[in-house]
Design a protein around this motif. Structure first.
Motif, PDB file in Angstrom:
ATOM      1  N   GLU A  93       0.807  -1.225   0.000  1.00  0.00           N
ATOM      2  CA  GLU A  93       0.000   0.000   0.000  1.00  0.00           C
ATOM      3  C   GLU A  93       0.838   1.271   0.000  1.00  0.00           C
ATOM      4  OE1 GLU A  93      -4.097  -0.312   2.097  1.00  0.00           O
ATOM      5  OE2 GLU A  93      -2.613  -1.181   3.462  1.00  0.00           O
ATOM      6  N   THR A  96       4.881   2.265   5.578  1.00  0.00           N
ATOM      7  CA  THR A  96       4.127   1.807   6.746  1.00  0.00           C
ATOM      8  C   THR A  96       4.995   1.849   7.996  1.00  0.00           C
ATOM      9  OG1 THR A  96       2.794   0.373   5.320  1.00  0.00           O
ATOM     10  CG2 THR A  96       2.771  -0.104   7.677  1.00  0.00           C
ATOM     11  N   LEU A 114      -0.277   2.940   7.943  1.00  0.00           N
ATOM     12  CA  LEU A 114       0.085   3.465   6.622  1.00  0.00           C
ATOM     13  C   LEU A 114       0.226   4.976   6.736  1.00  0.00           C
ATOM     14  CD1 LEU A 114       0.466   2.934   3.552  1.00  0.00           C
ATOM     15  CD2 LEU A 114      -2.014   3.312   3.307  1.00  0.00           C
ATOM     16  N   LYS A 117       0.552   6.791   1.402  1.00  0.00           N
ATOM     17  CA  LYS A 117       0.017   5.888   0.384  1.00  0.00           C
ATOM     18  C   LYS A 117       0.704   6.170  -0.945  1.00  0.00           C
ATOM     19  CE  LYS A 117      -4.487   4.347  -1.384  1.00  0.00           C
ATOM     20  NZ  LYS A 117      -4.402   2.989  -0.830  1.00  0.00           N
ATOM     21  N   TRP A 126      -7.001   8.423   3.195  1.00  0.00           N
ATOM     22  CA  TRP A 126      -7.003   7.116   3.837  1.00  0.00           C
ATOM     23  C   TRP A 126      -7.073   7.312   5.348  1.00  0.00           C
ATOM     24  CZ3 TRP A 126      -2.722   9.356   1.774  1.00  0.00           C
ATOM     25  CH2 TRP A 126      -1.569   9.447   2.571  1.00  0.00           C
TER      26      TRP A 126
END
Length: 213
Positions: A93, A96, A114, A117, A126
């Motif tokens: 993704e 992180t 996360l 992104k 997000w």
């Protein structure tokens, strides 16, 4: 206070030094992580007269469970002691955060958080929800716009990311971060509130050491 100074972090890194409007890129080019990279920030904390020099270095990698993480270590005013370590990895993704360590405490992100992104594009949003120690927390992220920021003695085209965080005990964060390609985070403005107490901090990148930099 020391830990507040180092909230950069969940932070520091990103990627590319080109003129013009930032374009979406893959992998972690806005959060470059390689052993040997270094960032130096001039950090101003409301209530303190003198700015603080915050140096962030990647000296090694370590595994967290099965994930190989880059360890970002923070040093204040050229001290030889690492005051904070952050463990990041590039996942499917994006970038992180797995855990943060202080000299007297280790704090896992459950689940891993996360923080950037990828690829980065304007309008992305997000959310992270999880536990920090035994406390529930949630963070909202949004890539708000592109903006030109003066740092490293030149104008850099950056993505501006806004972050809003809340913890169960009433702790709230408002954070704005600017990421430039090939370099990483070049600026942060943050406010931390808990009850009637409020603390503000700004940080601006003064030097960066990376590949060919």
């Amino acid at each position: 206070m020391k830990r507040f100074l180092l909230i950069l972090p969940a932070l520091i890194g990103a990627a590319f030094l080109i003129a013009g409007c930032p374009k979406a890129r893959k992998d972690n080019e806005y959060f470059p992580m390689k052993v040997g990279y270094q960032w130096l920030y001039e950090t101003k904390v409301e209530g303190l007269q003198q700015p603080i020099k915050l140096e962030v270095k990647i000296n090694r990698t370590e595994k967290v469970d099965n994930d190989e993480c880059f360890v970002l270590e923070s040093f204040v005013n050229s001290s030889g002691e690492s005051l904070q370590k952050e463990y990041y990895a590039q996942t499917s993704e994006g970038v992180t955060l797995f855990k943060i360590c202080w000299p007297d405490q280790e704090v896992m992100r459950e689940p891993p958080e996360l923080v950037l992104k990828t690829p980065v594009t304007v309008g992305q949003e997000w959310k992270w929800q999880g536990k920090v120690l035994d406390e529930k927390a949630s963070y909202q992220f949004k890539v708000e716009k592109t903006e030109r920021i003066k740092a490293l003695d030149r104008e850099l085209d950056c993505f501006k990311i806004i972050i809003r965080g809340k913890h169960d005990r009433g702790l709230e964060y408002e954070i704005n971060r600017w990421f430039a390609p090939g370099i990483g985070m070049v600026k942060e403005e943050s406010t931390r509130r808990e009850g009637t107490k409020e603390a503000k901090m700004t940080a601006l990148l003064k030097s960066f050491k990376g590949e060919g930099k």
